[in-house]
Design an enzyme around this catalytic site. Structure first.
Site, mmCIF file in Angstrom:
data_model
loop_
_atom_site.group_PDB
_atom_site.id
_atom_site.type_symbol
_atom_site.label_atom_id
_atom_site.label_comp_id
_atom_site.label_asym_id
_atom_site.label_seq_id
_atom_site.Cartn_x
_atom_site.Cartn_y
_atom_site.Cartn_z
ATOM 1 N N HIS A 304 1.007 -1.003 0.077
ATOM 2 C CA HIS A 304 -0.230 0.105 0.059
ATOM 3 C C HIS A 304 1.091 1.459 0.006
ATOM 4 O O HIS A 304 1.731 1.574 0.309
ATOM 5 C CB HIS A 304 -1.022 -0.627 1.193
ATOM 6 C CG HIS A 304 -2.335 0.986 1.249
ATOM 7 N ND1 HIS A 304 -1.808 2.073 1.658
ATOM 8 C CD2 HIS A 304 -3.631 0.429 1.502
ATOM 9 C CE1 HIS A 304 -3.279 2.545 1.330
ATOM 10 N NE2 HIS A 304 -4.050 1.407 0.877
ATOM 11 N N ASP A 362 -8.412 -5.263 0.144
ATOM 12 C CA ASP A 362 -8.228 -6.513 -0.898
ATOM 13 C C ASP A 362 -7.799 -7.733 -0.626
ATOM 14 O O ASP A 362 -8.603 -8.664 -1.165
ATOM 15 C CB ASP A 362 -8.006 -5.900 -2.419
ATOM 16 C CG ASP A 362 -8.494 -4.256 -2.995
ATOM 17 O OD1 ASP A 362 -7.498 -3.503 -3.243
ATOM 18 O OD2 ASP A 362 -10.013 -4.084 -2.765
HETATM 19 C C1 SDX Z 1 -6.569 -0.329 -2.882
HETATM 20 O O1 SDX Z 1 -4.606 4.218 -2.260
HETATM 21 C C2 SDX Z 1 -5.214 3.908 -1.026
HETATM 22 O O2 SDX Z 1 -5.592 4.137 -0.686
HETATM 23 C C3 SDX Z 1 -6.074 2.747 -2.551
HETATM 24 C C4 SDX Z 1 -6.962 1.681 -1.115
HETATM 25 C C5 SDX Z 1 -7.778 2.312 -1.073
HETATM 26 O O3 SDX Z 1 -8.950 2.392 0.118
HETATM 27 O O4 SDX Z 1 -8.464 3.135 -1.616
HETATM 28 O O5 SDX Z 1 -6.480 1.292 -0.299
HETATM 29 C C6 SDX Z 1 -8.090 1.025 -2.042
HETATM 30 O O6 SDX Z 1 -6.553 0.350 -3.896
HETATM 31 C C7 SDX Z 1 -5.379 -1.330 -1.969
HETATM 32 C C8 SDX Z 1 -4.401 -1.019 -3.216
HETATM 33 C C9 SDX Z 1 -5.245 -2.570 -4.416
HETATM 34 N N1 SDX Z 1 -3.601 -2.903 -4.635
HETATM 35 C C10 SDX Z 1 -2.639 -4.520 -4.529
HETATM 36 O O7 SDX Z 1 -3.223 -4.858 -4.399
HETATM 37 C C11 SDX Z 1 -2.646 -4.552 -5.842
HETATM 38 C C12 SDX Z 1 -0.332 -5.269 -5.640
HETATM 39 N N2 SDX Z 1 0.086 -3.910 -4.399
HETATM 40 C C13 SDX Z 1 0.739 -3.230 -5.791
HETATM 41 O O8 SDX Z 1 0.658 -2.612 -6.799
HETATM 42 C C14 SDX Z 1 1.534 -2.167 -4.597
HETATM 43 O O9 SDX Z 1 1.784 -1.937 -3.643
HETATM 44 C C15 SDX Z 1 0.901 -0.635 -4.649
HETATM 45 C C16 SDX Z 1 0.341 -0.024 -5.931
HETATM 46 C C17 SDX Z 1 -0.545 -1.090 -4.062
HETATM 47 C C18 SDX Z 1 1.165 0.430 -4.307
HETATM 48 O O10 SDX Z 1 2.179 0.449 -4.515
HETATM 49 P P1 SDX Z 1 3.831 2.026 -4.361
HETATM 50 O O11 SDX Z 1 3.590 2.925 -3.150
HETATM 51 O O12 SDX Z 1 3.707 2.851 -5.842
HETATM 52 O O13 SDX Z 1 4.786 0.760 -3.688
HETATM 53 P P2 SDX Z 1 5.985 0.446 -5.149
HETATM 54 O O14 SDX Z 1 5.101 0.086 -6.852
HETATM 55 O O15 SDX Z 1 6.647 1.959 -5.429
HETATM 56 O O16 SDX Z 1 6.484 -0.848 -4.455
HETATM 57 C C19 SDX Z 1 8.321 -1.158 -3.237
HETATM 58 C C20 SDX Z 1 8.437 -1.917 -3.912
HETATM 59 C C21 SDX Z 1 9.040 -2.212 -4.911
HETATM 60 O O17 SDX Z 1 9.963 -3.016 -4.939
HETATM 61 P P3 SDX Z 1 11.678 -2.541 -5.633
HETATM 62 O O18 SDX Z 1 11.879 -1.740 -6.398
HETATM 63 O O19 SDX Z 1 12.090 -1.523 -4.013
HETATM 64 O O20 SDX Z 1 12.561 -4.147 -4.997
HETATM 65 O O21 SDX Z 1 7.468 -2.745 -2.803
HETATM 66 C C22 SDX Z 1 7.387 -3.770 -3.877
HETATM 67 C C23 SDX Z 1 7.650 -3.461 -5.435
HETATM 68 O O22 SDX Z 1 8.406 -4.225 -5.877
HETATM 69 N N3 SDX Z 1 5.700 -4.347 -3.750
HETATM 70 C C24 SDX Z 1 5.103 -5.746 -4.534
HETATM 71 C C25 SDX Z 1 4.254 -5.390 -4.144
HETATM 72 N N4 SDX Z 1 4.066 -4.263 -3.577
HETATM 73 C C26 SDX Z 1 4.643 -3.227 -4.026
HETATM 74 N N5 SDX Z 1 6.091 -6.561 -4.483
HETATM 75 C C27 SDX Z 1 5.469 -7.207 -4.729
HETATM 76 N N6 SDX Z 1 4.352 -7.409 -4.631
HETATM 77 C C28 SDX Z 1 3.355 -6.681 -4.286
HETATM 78 N N7 SDX Z 1 2.210 -6.648 -3.968
#
Ligand code: SDX
Length: 428
Positions: A304, A362
């Site tokens: 998140h 989720d």
């Molecule tokens: C919702 O914003 C809100 O409030 C949203 C929400 C709401 O109520 O409205 O809470 C609802 O959208 C919840 C999120 C649902 N999405 C998912 O579950 C999809 C999977 N999650 C990721 O795509 C990610 O965690 C996000 C999009 C939710 C957040 O991404 P960020 O904050 O941009 O973080 P990032 O992509 O920069 O990740 C930081 C690191 C990275 O690794 P490095 O490059 O540092 O090595 O963490 C890793 C990412 O690769 N990472 C994950 C991951 N999420 C982040 N690795 C594997 N699986 C994941 N889910």
């Protein structure tokens, strides 16, 4: 708390402090571009506040979520979705009289224009229900104006039209996809019961309500009611900032929510769990795929932008998933067990610990929605039904804020500098 100072070359600039009542303060950078000729860059607005808001407070490190100061845990356990909608919209918990009047006014709009019902029959059955919902809310603005004239844009009437009609639009989108007749709302039923009956009921007989399911959906909608400046809410604000009406702004929010990184994640989690099950149920090999830098696989329902701790909503959903699913046999149990194993494996893995990746709202919701009988592609529609009061509240807050300006971010241009035109016969 004092102002910040920006200094670079011969420029020294005061950045006025904008104090928060709780959480991060802001520093107003409005004068930075004029003073320096340079702008700030914050891709994805990860560190930038777009507005001041009094609706929802999140402390991502502590896993705290409050609507208008009330902790989500207390609201989820002790209120109903319409009570929370009233709180999110008007800032205070309603008295019984206020809640009764609010509910009665919303119920008037459960019945939509007859011609809107025909509109659904033009949609292909295999349509994903999120673009259908967005299209039907856009259409709602035209039918509302044709019925109420400019009164359709009166803030409270528009609020009640959206809260009353959107569940009907969502249910009809689903009914169209399964080729079943549309049911009118029943004024003797509650908000949640009406939605469940319009979704699953048939004109041939009474709908067999399950009180556990009705209450679980009530709680799930409460948990989704608002979440400050998330992608879809920011979209609603962005569109509304141009002066676009509340209906089309909400329709844009539905579109933003449909993405798998946002609200579409609840559907993606079920697809992920079923994929792991079908490949033998080895959660550790899936975790290894996620950790493989060459692989783009994500652990859906994890991570998140704000929560660097357990999403408090996920903890509540997990409890309801356990009680709802354990009392029902079948694949959901198997998928719940997989989800629990996946969570345990991830939370004990350094990759996830180092990145502070925890289950978000989720991760477990889809399991409950499926147990309710909804198909996977309806899960994000249910998210939208929950988020509706939050979207409306933010649109209203922006609309009534004298500080509001049309949202128009800047950019850092990295393209070609000026160069002379080349006639086509001299190219290549
Ligand atoms: C919702 O914003 C809100 O409030 C949203 C929400 C709401 O109520 O409205 O809470 C609802 O959208 C919840 C999120 C649902 N999405 C998912 O579950 C999809 C999977 N999650 C990721 O795509 C990610 O965690 C996000 C999009 C939710 C957040 O991404 P960020 O904050 O941009 O973080 P990032 O992509 O920069 O990740 C930081 C690191 C990275 O690794 P490095 O490059 O540092 O090595 O963490 C890793 C990412 O690769 N990472 C994950 C991951 N999420 C982040 N690795 C594997 N699986 C994941 N889910």
């Amino acid at each position: 708390m004092t102002n910040a100072t920006f200094s670079h070359d011969d420029v020294r600039l005061d950045l006025p402090l904008v104090p928060a009542s709780q959480g991060n303060n802001g520093y107003d950078i409005a004068k930075l571009l004029g003073a320096t000729g340079d702008t700030t860059l914050d891709v994805g607005f990860a560190n930038t506040a777009s507005c001041c808001s009094a609706i929802t407070f999140i402390d991502g490190d502590a896993g705290i979520l409050r609507y208008r100061g009330y902790p989500i845990e207390q609201l989820a356990e002790q209120t109903t979705f319409l009570e929370v909608a009233y709180l999110v919209l008007y800032g205070e918990l309603p008295t019984q009289t206020q809640l009764d009047e609010f509910s009665a006014s919303i119920a008037k709009y459960h019945v939509i224009d007859e011609r809107m019902r025909e509109m659904f029959r033009t949609m292909p059955r295999k349509s994903h229900p999120m673009p259908v919902l967005s299209a039907s809310i856009n259409a709602l603005s035209t039918f509302a104006v044709s019925r109420y004239g400019e009164d359709a844009f009166d803030l409270d009437r528009a609020t009640h039209i959206l809260l009353g009609s959107v569940p009907t639009l969502a249910a009809y989108g689903y009914k169209n996809s399964v080729g079943q007749p549309f049911l009118y709302a029943d004024e003797t039923l509650s908000y949640i019961e009406n939605f469940l009956r319009m979704s699953f009921g048939l004109p041939t007989g009474p709908y067999p309500f399950d009180d556990d399911i009705t209450r679980a959906l009530d709680v799930l909608l409460i948990l989704h009611a608002d979440h400050e400046q998330n992608c879809s809410t920011s979209t609603v604000r962005m569109v509304g900032s141009s002066g676009a009406n509340i209906y089309v702004s909400i329709a844009a929010g539905v579109s933003a929510l449909s993405g798998p990184l946002h609200g579409g994640a609840n559907q993606a989690v079920l697809e992920m769990l079923k994929g792991i099950r079908d490949e033998g149920g080895d959660v550790h090999s899936y975790i290894n795929k996620v950790k493989d830098r060459k692989d783009t696989t994500k652990l859906m329902g994890f991570g998140h932008r704000i929560y660097k701790n357990y999403d408090p909503r996920a903890a509540i959903v997990k409890k309801h998933a356990d009680s709802i699913l354990r009392t029902r046999s079948g694949t959901q149990d198997e998928l719940l067990d997989l989800a629990l194993q996946l969570e345990d494996a991830a939370l004990s893995d350094p990759y996830f610990q180092e990145r502070k990746l925890y289950p978000n709202v989720d991760f477990y919701t889809g399991l409950i929605y499926q147990a309710m009988g909804f198909p996977q592609n309806m899960f994000t529609v249910l998210f939208a039904l929950g988020r509706l009061p939050g979207w409306i509240a933010h649109w209203r807050e922006q609309f009534t804020d004298p500080a509001t300006k049309i949202n128009r971010p800047r950019q850092v241009y990295v393209g070609e500098v000026e160069r002379p035109f080349v006639p086509i016969d001299q190219r290549g």
